[in-house]
Design a protein around this motif. Structure first.
Motif, PDB file in Angstrom:
ATOM      1  N   VAL A   1      12.095  25.506  -0.798  1.00  0.00           N
ATOM      2  CA  VAL A   1      11.503  24.958   0.418  1.00  0.00           C
ATOM      3  C   VAL A   1      11.007  23.552   0.115  1.00  0.00           C
ATOM      4  CG1 VAL A   1       9.666  25.205   2.131  1.00  0.00           C
ATOM      5  CG2 VAL A   1      10.854  27.235   1.274  1.00  0.00           C
ATOM      6  N   THR A   2      11.561  22.587   0.818  1.00  0.00           N
ATOM      7  CA  THR A   2      11.198  21.189   0.588  1.00  0.00           C
ATOM      8  C   THR A   2      10.247  20.644   1.647  1.00  0.00           C
ATOM      9  OG1 THR A   2      13.175  20.480   1.804  1.00  0.00           O
ATOM     10  CG2 THR A   2      13.374  20.727  -0.593  1.00  0.00           C
ATOM     11  N   ASP A   3      10.173  21.312   2.795  1.00  0.00           N
ATOM     12  CA  ASP A   3       9.321  20.857   3.894  1.00  0.00           C
ATOM     13  C   ASP A   3       8.734  22.093   4.563  1.00  0.00           C
ATOM     14  OD1 ASP A   3       8.072  19.708   6.023  1.00  0.00           O
ATOM     15  OD2 ASP A   3       9.877  18.948   6.991  1.00  0.00           O
ATOM     16  N   SER A   4       7.498  22.419   4.201  1.00  0.00           N
ATOM     17  CA  SER A   4       6.887  23.640   4.732  1.00  0.00           C
ATOM     18  C   SER A   4       6.521  23.519   6.204  1.00  0.00           C
ATOM     19  CB  SER A   4       5.628  23.977   3.931  1.00  0.00           C
ATOM     20  OG  SER A   4       4.598  23.042   4.198  1.00  0.00           O
ATOM     21  N   GLY A   5       6.245  22.287   6.651  1.00  0.00           N
ATOM     22  CA  GLY A   5       5.793  22.107   8.026  1.00  0.00           C
ATOM     23  C   GLY A   5       4.372  22.590   8.245  1.00  0.00           C
ATOM     24  N   ARG A   6       3.655  22.880   7.154  1.00  0.00           N
ATOM     25  CA  ARG A   6       2.306  23.426   7.251  1.00  0.00           C
ATOM     26  C   ARG A   6       1.283  22.413   6.768  1.00  0.00           C
ATOM     27  NH1 ARG A   6       1.442  29.024   4.705  1.00  0.00           N
ATOM     28  NH2 ARG A   6      -0.413  28.811   6.034  1.00  0.00           N
TER      29      ARG A   6
ATOM     30  N   GLU B   1     -22.165  16.535   6.210  1.00  0.00           N
ATOM     31  CA  GLU B   1     -21.420  15.306   6.455  1.00  0.00           C
ATOM     32  C   GLU B   1     -20.122  15.665   7.176  1.00  0.00           C
ATOM     33  OE1 GLU B   1     -20.923  12.589   3.222  1.00  0.00           O
ATOM     34  OE2 GLU B   1     -22.673  13.369   2.137  1.00  0.00           O
ATOM     35  N   THR B   2     -19.666  14.765   8.017  1.00  0.00           N
ATOM     36  CA  THR B   2     -18.409  14.961   8.737  1.00  0.00           C
ATOM     37  C   THR B   2     -17.514  13.750   8.522  1.00  0.00           C
ATOM     38  OG1 THR B   2     -19.463  16.332  10.442  1.00  0.00           O
ATOM     39  CG2 THR B   2     -17.324  15.376  10.977  1.00  0.00           C
ATOM     40  N   VAL B   3     -16.258  14.017   8.169  1.00  0.00           N
ATOM     41  CA  VAL B   3     -15.311  12.926   7.947  1.00  0.00           C
ATOM     42  C   VAL B   3     -14.042  13.193   8.743  1.00  0.00           C
ATOM     43  CG1 VAL B   3     -16.177  12.356   5.643  1.00  0.00           C
ATOM     44  CG2 VAL B   3     -14.372  14.084   5.896  1.00  0.00           C
ATOM     45  N   ASP B   4     -13.335  12.122   9.060  1.00  0.00           N
ATOM     46  CA  ASP B   4     -12.004  12.231   9.684  1.00  0.00           C
ATOM     47  C   ASP B   4     -10.968  12.392   8.585  1.00  0.00           C
ATOM     48  OD1 ASP B   4     -12.761  11.962  12.411  1.00  0.00           O
ATOM     49  OD2 ASP B   4     -12.994   9.804  12.136  1.00  0.00           O
ATOM     50  N   VAL B   5     -10.068  13.372   8.775  1.00  0.00           N
ATOM     51  CA  VAL B   5      -9.039  13.648   7.782  1.00  0.00           C
ATOM     52  C   VAL B   5      -7.665  13.630   8.430  1.00  0.00           C
ATOM     53  CG1 VAL B   5      -8.172  15.313   6.097  1.00  0.00           C
ATOM     54  CG2 VAL B   5     -10.638  15.100   6.465  1.00  0.00           C
ATOM     55  N   THR B   6      -6.751  12.903   7.823  1.00  0.00           N
ATOM     56  CA  THR B   6      -5.349  12.996   8.212  1.00  0.00           C
ATOM     57  C   THR B   6      -4.697  14.051   7.321  1.00  0.00           C
ATOM     58  OG1 THR B   6      -5.271  10.671   8.875  1.00  0.00           O
ATOM     59  CG2 THR B   6      -3.163  11.771   8.461  1.00  0.00           C
ATOM     60  N   LEU B   7      -4.313  15.155   7.923  1.00  0.00           N
ATOM     61  CA  LEU B   7      -3.848  16.307   7.158  1.00  0.00           C
ATOM     62  C   LEU B   7      -2.542  16.027   6.440  1.00  0.00           C
ATOM     63  CD1 LEU B   7      -4.703  19.080   9.747  1.00  0.00           C
ATOM     64  CD2 LEU B   7      -5.947  18.561   7.628  1.00  0.00           C
ATOM     65  N   GLY B   8      -2.450  16.551   5.234  1.00  0.00           N
ATOM     66  CA  GLY B   8      -1.207  16.460   4.472  1.00  0.00           C
ATOM     67  C   GLY B   8      -0.376  17.713   4.667  1.00  0.00           C
ATOM     68  N   GLU B   9       0.460  17.991   3.693  1.00  0.00           N
ATOM     69  CA  GLU B   9       1.349  19.139   3.779  1.00  0.00           C
ATOM     70  C   GLU B   9       1.166  20.027   2.565  1.00  0.00           C
ATOM     71  OE1 GLU B   9       6.101  20.056   4.668  1.00  0.00           O
ATOM     72  OE2 GLU B   9       5.422  18.040   4.159  1.00  0.00           O
TER      73      GLU B   9
ATOM     74  N   ARG C   1      -6.819  17.533  -5.018  1.00  0.00           N
ATOM     75  CA  ARG C   1      -5.582  16.930  -5.514  1.00  0.00           C
ATOM     76  C   ARG C   1      -5.617  15.422  -5.313  1.00  0.00           C
ATOM     77  NH1 ARG C   1      -1.889  19.388  -2.523  1.00  0.00           N
ATOM     78  NH2 ARG C   1      -1.407  17.627  -1.169  1.00  0.00           N
ATOM     79  N   SER C   2      -5.336  14.692  -6.379  1.00  0.00           N
ATOM     80  CA  SER C   2      -5.360  13.234  -6.315  1.00  0.00           C
ATOM     81  C   SER C   2      -4.357  12.724  -5.292  1.00  0.00           C
ATOM     82  CB  SER C   2      -5.044  12.645  -7.693  1.00  0.00           C
ATOM     83  OG  SER C   2      -5.011  11.238  -7.646  1.00  0.00           O
TER      84      SER C   2
ATOM     85  N   LYS D   1      -0.625  20.538  12.234  1.00  0.00           N
ATOM     86  CA  LYS D   1       0.624  20.054  11.650  1.00  0.00           C
ATOM     87  C   LYS D   1       0.325  18.915  10.672  1.00  0.00           C
ATOM     88  CE  LYS D   1       3.494  22.606  14.071  1.00  0.00           C
ATOM     89  NZ  LYS D   1       4.339  23.636  13.418  1.00  0.00           N
ATOM     90  N   PRO D   2       1.172  18.740   9.653  1.00  0.00           N
ATOM     91  CA  PRO D   2       0.987  17.595   8.766  1.00  0.00           C
ATOM     92  C   PRO D   2       0.972  16.290   9.568  1.00  0.00           C
ATOM     93  CG  PRO D   2       2.593  19.104   7.840  1.00  0.00           C
ATOM     94  CD  PRO D   2       2.307  19.589   9.232  1.00  0.00           C
ATOM     95  N   GLY D   3       0.023  15.420   9.255  1.00  0.00           N
ATOM     96  CA  GLY D   3      -0.117  14.161   9.984  1.00  0.00           C
ATOM     97  C   GLY D   3      -1.135  14.210  11.097  1.00  0.00           C
TER      98      GLY D   3
END
Length: 356
Positions: free
Chosen positions: A262-267, A347-355, A293-294, A331-333
Motif C-alpha cells: 500500500v503506497t497511498d493509504s488515503g488516511r 493549548e490549541t494549534v492548527d494542524v495540516t494533517l499528514g498521511e 515523527r520528524s 483526509k490527508p491535507g
C-alpha cells in the motif's frame, strides 16, 4: 471458536439501531376449485412480488457464490473473494494473520488449491493472496460502488461461517458511514475503519473476508466485524455486523496488486506515537504523545512528546481509539485544530494533517 476468525468489537460510541416494519402489499387473485358436494375451496395465489424476490436471490447466489472461497491457514479459517481473473483473492488481514501460505477451496470444487500472500495491510484489515495455479471455472466478482449503498437495501452475506463453506445469509443495510475499532485480542489487528456498512445479515466466525452482496450481484463490502454486547458477556449482538466498504477494498487491493504494497493509504495521521492516559479517578482522559515523527503533521504544528491531546476539532479525545476514530473522518491535507495539555495549560494549534 479459535479455529475461525471473525473479529468482534465493542462499540465505543452509542449506536442508534434502525428498525422498520414493512407491510407486504400484493394484488392477489384467488384460484377456486369445486368439491364433490358442490361447495368450493379457495387457495390464495403466491404473491408475484415474493416470487420475483426469490428469483432475485437465486440469480445473485448463482452468479456470485462461485467467486467466494474458503481460506484455510494452519490453524484459522476464513473467507475470501476472487478479485480478478489472475487469481488474486481479497480477504481480511486478520484471516491471514502472520502466515504466508494457504489452502483455498472454491465454491464449485472440493479440491484444495494453494495460495501465497501478496501483502497484508492491518491498518485497514485487508489482505490480498494469490492462487499458485488457476483452477478451471474461476470467476472474479463484480465490485460495486459504495456511494450508492443505501439504508434498507437487501443484501446477502456469503462465506464460510463456522466452517460451513458456501453459506448465504440475508438481511438489509441497517446503517452506513460507521467508524468502528477492532480489538487486538484473539488475532485482531486493532484497526479503526471508517465508512463501514452496517448490516443485519448474520456475520459469524468464518464469514470474515467474504462478500456482502446487493441484489445487482455486486460486492458492496467485505464482512469483517460482529458487534458484541457487554451486557451479554461480550457475546455477539444479533443482527449487527460490519463490512469494509467496496471503495476501500478497491483502493487497497488495486495498490497491493500493482505495487505489492500500500503506497497511498488515503488516511489522515498526526505523525505521533501515543498512549491512553487516565485521570485521578482512573478514567481515560487523553492521549499522551510518546514520540513525534520528524517532519510530520504534529511536528510542524509544534506538538511535542509529553503533550496530552484532549481534542481534535470539536471531538473530545479520551483514548487512543477515540483519536483514531476522529482522524478516520479526516483526509490527508485537511486542516483541523488540536487541543493538548502541556505543563498543566491547555493549548490549541492548527494542524495540516499528514498521511498514515
Amino acid at each position: 471458536m479459535d479455529a475461525f476468525r471473525t473479529r468482534t468489537l465493542r462499540l465505543v460510541a452509542p449506536v442508534v439501531l434502525l428498525s422498520s416494519c414493512a407491510a407486504l402489499l400484493s394484488g392477489c387473485s384467488d384460484s377456486s376449485s369445486s368439491r364433490k358436494d358442490g361447495s368450493t375451496t379457495t387457495q390464495a395465489a403466491v404473491p408475484a412480488a415474493a416470487n420475483d424476490l426469490q428469483d432475485d436471490y437465486l440469480r445473485v447466489i448463482k452468479n456470485v457464490l462461485p467467486s467466494v472461497v474458503q481460506i484455510q491457514a494452519s490453524k484459522d479459517l476464513g473467507s475470501g473473494v476472487v478479485y480478478d481473473d489472475k487469481g488474486h483473492i481479497v480477504t481480511n488481514a486478520h484471516v491471514v494473520g502472520n502466515e504466508k501460505h494457504f489452502k483455498v477451496t472454491t465454491a464449485n470444487s472440493q479440491a484444495e488449491q494453494t495460495a501465497t500472500l501478496v501483502y497484508a495491510y492491518p491498518d485497514q484489515d485487508l489482505a490480498v493472496i494469490k492462487l499458485d495455479k488457476l483452477p478451471d471455472g474461476l470467476k472474479a466478482a463484480t465490485v460495486g460502488d459504495s456511494a450508492k449503498v443505501e439504508v434498507g437495501q437487501i443484501v446477502l452475506a456469503m462465506g464460510s461461517p463456522l466452517g460451513l463453506s458456501s453459506s448465504v445469509t440475508q438481511g438489509i443495510v441497517s446503517a452506513t458511514g460507521r467508524t468502528v475499532s477492532e480489538g487486538t485480542g484473539g488475532g485482531g489487528t486493532g484497526a479503526t475503519i471508517a465508512n463501514m456498512v452496517q448490516t443485519s445479515a448474520a456475520i459469524n466466525p468464518g464469514n470474515s473476508g467474504g462478500a456482502l452482496v446487493n441484489l445487482d450481484g455486486q460486492v458492496i463490502g467485505i464482512p469483517t466485524l460482529a458487534a458484541t454486547d457487554p451486557d451479554l458477556g461480550d457475546s455477539a449482538a444479533p443482527g449487527i455486523g460490519f463490512a469494509i466498504p467496496a471503495s476501500t477494498v478497491k483502493t487497497i487491493a488495486d495498490q497491493i496488486i500493482k505495487e505489492g504494497k500500500v503506497t497511498d493509504s488515503g488516511r489522515a495521521g498526526l505523525g505521533i506515537t501515543g498512549r491512553t492516559v487516565v485521570n485521578d479517578d482512573y478514567q481515560p482522559a487523553g492521549v499522551a504523545v510518546v514520540e513525534v515523527r520528524s517532519g510530520g503533521a504534529a511536528d510542524k504544528a509544534g506538538i511535542r512528546a509529553g503533550d496530552v491531546i484532549i481534542k481534535v476539532g470539536d471531538t473530545d479525545i479520551t483514548t487512543i481509539i477515540s483519536l483514531s476514530e476522529a482522524l478516520a473522518a479526516e483526509k490527508p491535507g485537511d486542516r483541523t485544530k488540536v487541543t493538548f495539555v502541556r505543563g498543566g495549560n491547555e493549548e490549541t494549534v492548527d494542524v495540516t494533517l499528514g498521511e498514515i
